[in-house]
Write a protein that holds these residues in place. Structure first.
Motif, PDB file in Angstrom:
ATOM      1  N   THR A   1       0.829  -1.201   0.000  1.00  0.00           N
ATOM      2  CA  THR A   1       0.000   0.000   0.000  1.00  0.00           C
ATOM      3  C   THR A   1       0.861   1.249   0.000  1.00  0.00           C
ATOM      4  O   THR A   1       0.554   2.244  -0.675  1.00  0.00           O
ATOM      5  CB  THR A   1      -0.955   0.000   1.206  1.00  0.00           C
TER       6      THR A   1
ATOM      7  N   SER B   1      -2.184  -7.994 -10.059  1.00  0.00           N
ATOM      8  CA  SER B   1      -1.486  -7.325  -8.969  1.00  0.00           C
ATOM      9  C   SER B   1      -1.944  -7.773  -7.592  1.00  0.00           C
ATOM     10  O   SER B   1      -1.217  -7.588  -6.609  1.00  0.00           O
ATOM     11  CB  SER B   1      -1.630  -5.811  -9.113  1.00  0.00           C
ATOM     12  N   PHE B   2      -3.147  -8.335  -7.483  1.00  0.00           N
ATOM     13  CA  PHE B   2      -3.612  -8.900  -6.217  1.00  0.00           C
ATOM     14  C   PHE B   2      -3.613 -10.427  -6.247  1.00  0.00           C
ATOM     15  O   PHE B   2      -4.198 -11.075  -5.381  1.00  0.00           O
ATOM     16  CB  PHE B   2      -5.020  -8.400  -5.885  1.00  0.00           C
TER      17      PHE B   2
ATOM     18  N   ARG C   1      -5.249 -15.812  -3.671  1.00  0.00           N
ATOM     19  CA  ARG C   1      -5.151 -14.382  -3.970  1.00  0.00           C
ATOM     20  C   ARG C   1      -5.364 -13.561  -2.693  1.00  0.00           C
ATOM     21  O   ARG C   1      -5.806 -14.068  -1.669  1.00  0.00           O
ATOM     22  CB  ARG C   1      -6.203 -13.999  -5.001  1.00  0.00           C
ATOM     23  N   CYS C   2      -5.061 -12.287  -2.793  1.00  0.00           N
ATOM     24  CA  CYS C   2      -5.318 -11.378  -1.680  1.00  0.00           C
ATOM     25  C   CYS C   2      -6.826 -11.338  -1.422  1.00  0.00           C
ATOM     26  O   CYS C   2      -7.608 -11.131  -2.357  1.00  0.00           O
ATOM     27  CB  CYS C   2      -4.818  -9.981  -2.035  1.00  0.00           C
TER      28      CYS C   2
ATOM     29  N   ARG D   1      -8.137  -6.124  -0.107  1.00  0.00           N
ATOM     30  CA  ARG D   1      -7.936  -5.255  -1.268  1.00  0.00           C
ATOM     31  C   ARG D   1      -8.716  -3.958  -1.117  1.00  0.00           C
ATOM     32  O   ARG D   1      -8.213  -2.866  -1.421  1.00  0.00           O
ATOM     33  CB  ARG D   1      -8.349  -5.982  -2.542  1.00  0.00           C
TER      34      ARG D   1
END
Length: 429
Positions: free
Chosen positions: A263, A359-360, A366-367, A372
């Motif tokens: 972040t 990107s995630f 996955r995130c 997110r």
């Protein structure tokens, strides 16, 4: 691990003698200035020379495969049985020294959610998602604004600042610490600990011990005195699902670390883009319509997490024309997949706010979606508060002199020097 010997271009490549024998394509060292200077050019070069699955060497010449192809990465992340998260499968463990620098990322025994697989992983991920999903979006934004104002109050009168070291690197962990239930006065020490861990130098082990101790204290306190925070909600549900206090402690540490640095880099990379690309000039003078577009473009073109480890083959298979063997380590080339020309041939993949980037991550590992959303609120709020408070913001150095962190894993600026008209502190809002 043996790497293929034939040239890129066909599907008949077969395992051959390893790079140490001087034959076959030379594996690429996953280090060096090329990964933080111009990775886009590097990924194009790797595609030309090796195709969508590239033989690479990690620290200590440890072999692995880096997946750059969008379709190939989708295949890897969609098949957790073949491409497992079980690091115990790795065929290189006999060659890994006790002081290998990547052991914090790739370890044989990982007590956090990063090491869980199968149904237990799915239940564990669901618990984390539920604890994060209960975070109220309005409360999250209010506290993100408050912390952002406090950080800008410290620099707004000077007329110059480093928006990485003095702002972006401090904001996410302060917000996350509040959401998890840490006392606000612990925020600065958590920032320092995470910074030392990321640097990976002599202070990393001591910093990790400090972070573990702080998290252990917080979990113990919340067991005794539950509150309206992420840790309390996680503890309330974990025991019923058969998860230990130790597992909860490690999972919260992973959430804090995984939420903070990406972040931070999302904020810094987005501000850099808006300060150097005339398409986003309107946002710097009171507009807001382009902030979301800049943030989305960063996820496609300048992703905070460039590459990630890892997956291990549960059996022999073929991927992108390569023959991979059981136990081989596969690295996720997230930025490489985002820039795959096969999915970018019909104009920009960014058109219409396309969010089909990697990107995630993707698949069951996955995130989590609530994580997110929290990261996006923190990043967008952080950017918007900067634009509100410093409306004549400008880059203080030539763009070409900006320095990136020397890492093939995380992509972010070391610093972002800016200048602006001095203004009074607002004292929070």
């Amino acid at each position: 691990m043996d790497f293929a010997t034939s040239e890129h271009g066909g599907d008949d490549r077969t395992p051959g003698p390893g790079p140490e024998r001087g034959t076959g394509p030379v594996p690429v060292a996953l280090t060096g200035a090329r990964f933080h200077g111009d990775p886009a050019a590097l990924y194009r070069e790797l595609r030309r020379e090796h195709g969508e699955v590239v033989p690479v060497l990690l620290d200590g010449d440890v072999p692995a495969w880096l997946v750059l192809g969008y379709r190939e990465l989708h295949q890897v992340t969609s098949d957790p049985e073949l491409f497992s998260r079980d690091s115990g499968l790795w065929n290189q463990w006999p060659n890994i020294p006790a002081d290998w620098p990547l052991l914090p990322v790739i370890s044989r025994e990982q007590p956090s959610i990063l090491g869980s697989v199968g149904e237990r992983h799915r239940r564990r991920a669901a618990l984390l998602g539920e604890a994060l999903e209960a975070v109220d979006a309005f409360t999250l934004r209010r506290h993100a604004e408050r912390f952002a104002d406090e950080l800008l109050d410290a620099v707004c009168g000077a007329g110059t600042a480093d928006l990485v070291a003095q702002y972006a690197a401090l904001l996410p962990v302060r917000v996350l610490a509040y959401l998890f239930g840490f006392p606000e006065e612990q925020g600065p020490d958590l920032v320092a600990a995470l910074t030392d861990i990321l640097d990976g130098q002599g202070r990393a082990r001591a910093a990790e011990a400090r972070l573990t101790a702080a998290m252990t204290r917080l979990v113990a306190e919340r067991r005794e005195r539950p509150a309206d925070d992420v840790v309390s909600r996680l503890l309330a549900n974990a025991s019923a699902q058969g998860f230990s206090v130790e597992e909860v402690t490690h999972d919260v540490m992973v959430m804090l670390a995984a939420g903070h640095q990406p972040t931070t880099d999302w904020i810094g990379n987005s501000l850099r883009l808006m300060l150097t690309d005339e398409r986003f000039a309107a946002s710097l003078f009171g507009g807001r319509s382009s902030v979301a577009e800049a943030m989305n473009e960063v996820l496609w073109e300048d992703a905070p997490i460039q590459n990630a480890a890892g997956r291990w083959l549960s059996r022999d298979t073929r991927l992108g024309g390569r023959a991979l063997r059981a136990g081989d380590l596969v690295l996720l080339g997230l930025q490489g997949a985002n820039s795959d020309p096969r999915v970018r041939t019909h104009g920009s993949a960014l058109t219409g706010g396309n969010n089909a980037h990697f990107s995630f991550g993707h698949g069951e590992h996955r995130c989590p979606f609530p994580a997110r959303e929290i990261a996006e609120v923190i990043a967008r709020t952080g950017i918007e508060v900067v634009l509100d408070r410093l409306p004549d913001l400008d880059l203080a150095v030539p763009e070409e002199t900006l320095v990136r962190r020397p890492s093939p894993w995380l992509r972010g600026l070391v610093e972002l020097p800016v200048r602006f008209s001095p203004s009074p502190a607002v004292g929070g809002r």
